[in-house]
Structures are given as C-alpha cells and as structure tokens.
Design an enzyme around this catalytic site. Structure first.
Site, PDB file in Angstrom:
ATOM      1  N   HIS A 218       0.784  -1.236   0.000  1.00  0.00           N
ATOM      2  CA  HIS A 218       0.000   0.000   0.000  1.00  0.00           C
ATOM      3  C   HIS A 218       0.817   1.290   0.000  1.00  0.00           C
ATOM      4  CE1 HIS A 218      -4.029  -1.748   0.211  1.00  0.00           C
ATOM      5  NE2 HIS A 218      -3.503  -2.686   1.010  1.00  0.00           N
ATOM      6  N   HIS A 317      -7.099  -5.708 -11.046  1.00  0.00           N
ATOM      7  CA  HIS A 317      -7.560  -5.219  -9.746  1.00  0.00           C
ATOM      8  C   HIS A 317      -9.079  -5.149  -9.764  1.00  0.00           C
ATOM      9  CE1 HIS A 317      -8.155  -1.889  -6.685  1.00  0.00           C
ATOM     10  NE2 HIS A 317      -7.367  -2.718  -6.029  1.00  0.00           N
TER      11      HIS A 317
END
Length: 409
Positions: A218, A317
């Site tokens: 992240h 994704h």
C-alpha cells in the site's frame, strides 16, 4: 441497433451500475464507479451521454475514442476514465448480446475454461455478509488470538485455504507513507511469514500442494518500500504490490532497484500510457489495471497485450461489485499472460444448503448463476453472451431494498 438512453442504478451497499438502453430488446450493463466519488463519476457519465445517443453500441473502439477525446483537450484522469470504463463494459455487454457470444469470443476467443481467484487476508479471521450489505455489517469470528500477533495472520490464511477453499491469497499491510514505518518492517515481514505458514498448513490439511500468497504494502515511502522488499523477498511472495507512492513511475524504479522480487502495480493508474512507461523500463512482473478505472475492457485488454510483450502477467484489480468481476473474467479468459483474478470479499457468500452448499460463491443474489469456486480455487468462465451474467430478479429486489452509501462497502 442504436443507443437510446443511459440509466444509472445505485446498487447497495455502495455500487454504481449503468444500463445502456437501445431501440432493440438488448441492453448492456457496466460499472462506472470510483471509490468514495460516486456522484462525480455519475455526473461525468451524464456529460458523456450526448456523445452516445443515436450511436451504434457495437462500435466500441470508435465510441471509446470519442469519449476519451471529449473535454476540450483534457484527456484521462480518474473521473473521466472511471466513467468511460463503466460505459465501455456496458458497450461490450451489448455487442456480445447482439452477436450472441461472450465478450472473450470477440476479443480472440477463450484460452481458459476456469479462472483462478484470490481473496484478501490479514490480521482478522474472515467472515461473510448478506448480498447487498457492506462488509462492516459483519464481524470476524471470536477468537482468543490477539491483534497484531503473527498467529492471527497464520490462522486467517489457514482458514481461507482449508475452510473457504481459496488456493491464492493476498495479504494486506499498511505501513503508511512516513519514514517512521521503518520500525515496523521486520514485524510486517513476520506477519507475511506467518501467513505463508498458514497457507502451507491449510493446504496440507486438504491435500493441496501449493497455495499462492501475494502481499500488498500500500504505497509506502520509496525508502520503506525498498526495506520491505528486502525483508519480504526471501519468503518468495507471488508478488509484492505497489511498494511506492502511485504518482511517479520513477518512484517505482527507485523502490525496486536491485531487487529480484516479483513486483506488481497499477490499480490506480488510468489508461495505457503510464503502463507503457513502467513496462518499457522493465519495472513490473505483474500489471494490475482496475477494469472499472483504467478504461474498461477495451483499455485493459490493450494493457494486457503490452504486458505480454514485456514478459509481465495480468492480475486485474477488482475490489468492486460482482459486475466488475464478471467483466474482468471476460478479459482474463482470453489473455495468454493471465495470472490470477482479485475479487472483493464483500461479495463472498458461504451457502449451507442448496446446490452450492459448502462452496464459496461470488455474486449470489446479484446473478442467477453466480460464480462458484471449485475445490482447486477456480471459477468457471461463463458461456453466456456479453458479460455472461444474468441478473437475479428476486435477489436484486432484496438487495435494492437495502441502504446505499457513498463510501465503498
């Protein structure tokens, strides 16, 4: 066949769907959505609608170009491309329905009869919610294990492999973007090692030799990204996702310099051009375009082709609704360099009775025939026309009666 109108549908818990109507019985479904920015994307869909009315929906490439180039020279960006992505999905759905074939057939034909799926794992045991509820409506099973203890990461991974049937997982950790995260690098690597032990244990208990485990770190500061890559690489994750801030490709180059780990990125990159930049520098082993943001089916397929030429794999994704998942499956099925497909855990159900009893099911309540995961961790590639899914009227009636929220469910 001509387009007559675009209809926005707010689908609980937080999704935005689009229905393109035509002057025939055919319609197309797509998902024009950007996390926590639904109204701005809806406004952009409304702005683009006049460019589409009266046009042939099967001329997908032409309409994509018209939409992309609209706006007085302002191309791309998350709002425009998220709107185009949802419209593009619906156009391909329409084109496939009109031709009577799945989208993948129009993109070169099916390579894969089954698609391997992965789910998120981390420092909580998994749970399921009713279709249409946000994930926060549920809570993890009670356990004596403590938060931020490697054992909870091990047990969560074991549970998802042994009891839920997953054969691929992705661990999530969030060190933040400050340099203070250097003090947590070793602990985060320990969490990953524990999760990997959990996949091995769970696999052994059900007779499975190998379970893939990736990790998403992240977007940390590039210096922390380098430290995490060094700490994680000996554990051989399937890939290490986004080890840098997302704005600069050269930041990715800085973060991965000297590593031999498999690196993935791209979930918040819009359009093919930035992917070309990263791929041409040899920075990625895995590309992760978001089919609802990167430009829909049209642009995602082009990104996959560029990735193939750069010896990179495709892992789309997909943290949104089962409709975006269905669109992603169409691209996966016809992509030689497909790796694995993400989905959103809010879409999981675990039926205790009926034909899917004991299986993990994705899209129950939304679709008449949801995606049921087989013992090897795959879902079947649909055979129906367009996106290959048909809405479940009863299930959708129950879902649409639930509250809708602007924050992603």
């Amino acid at each position: 066949m001509k387009i007559t109108s675009l209809e926005i549908i707010k689908v609980p818990p937080s999704w935005v769907w689009l229905k393109i109507h035509t002057d025939t019985e055919h319609f197309g479904l797509g998902e024009p959505y950007l996390e926590n920015h639904p109204e701005t994307v809806i406004a952009e869909v409304n702005r683009l609608e006049p460019f589409l009315i009266g046009e042939d929906p099967t001329q997908v490439e032409k309409l994509w170009k018209v939409m992309y180039e609209s706006g007085n020279g302002y191309f791309g960006g998350p709002i425009k491309l998220s709107a185009i992505s949802g419209i593009d999905m619906a156009l391909w759905d329409l084109a496939g329905k009109a031709a009577g074939v799945p989208v993948y057939q129009m993109l070169g034909g099916k390579i894969f009869d089954r698609i391997k799926v992965y789910r998120a794992t981390g420092g909580q045991l998994p749970w399921a919610v009713e279709p249409g509820q946000p994930y926060s409506a549920g809570k993890p099973p009670q356990t004596n294990l403590k938060a931020n203890d490697p054992e909870i990461y091990r047990e969560a991974a074991r549970n998802l492999v042994e009891e839920w049937g997953y054969r691929a997982l992705k661990m999530h950790v969030s060190p933040g973007d400050g340099l203070e995260a250097t003090s947590s690098v070793d602990q985060l690597a320990e969490f990953f090692a524990a999760g990997k032990e959990g996949t091995i244990e769970g696999g052994r208990n059900v007779g499975v030799d190998h379970v893939d485990l990736a990790i998403d770190i992240h977007n940390p500061n590039p210096a922390i990204g380098r430290q995490l890559i060094d700490a994680l690489a000996p554990h051989r994750p399937l890939f290490i996702e986004e080890p840098m801030p997302l704005e600069r490709v050269d930041g990715l180059a800085q973060a991965i310099e000297g590593t031999n780990a498999t690196i993935a990125a791209g979930e918040r990159w819009m359009g093919k051009h930035i992917f070309f930049d990263a791929l041409s520098r040899g920075l990625l082993s895995v590309v992760q375009p978001d089919i609802a943001h990167a430009g829909g089916i049209t642009e995602t397929k082009k990104i996959a082709i560029m990735a193939e030429a750069a010896y990179a794999k495709l892992a789309i994704h997909c943290p949104l609704s089962p409709l975006a998942f269905a669109a992603a499956i169409q691209v996966d099925a016809c992509t030689p360099n497909f790796l694995v497909q993400e989905h959103n855990e809010v879409n999981d159900t675990r039926p205790t009775e009926g034909c899917f009893a004991g299986q993990t099911v994705i899209g129950a309540g939304f679709f008449k025939e949801p995606f049921a995961m087989d013992p090897a961790g795959f879902v079947s590639t649909p055979e129906g026309p367009g996106l290959g899914v048909e809405l479940d009227p009863e299930g959708m009636e129950k879902i649409m009666a639930m509250p809708w929220q602007s924050a992603r469910g």
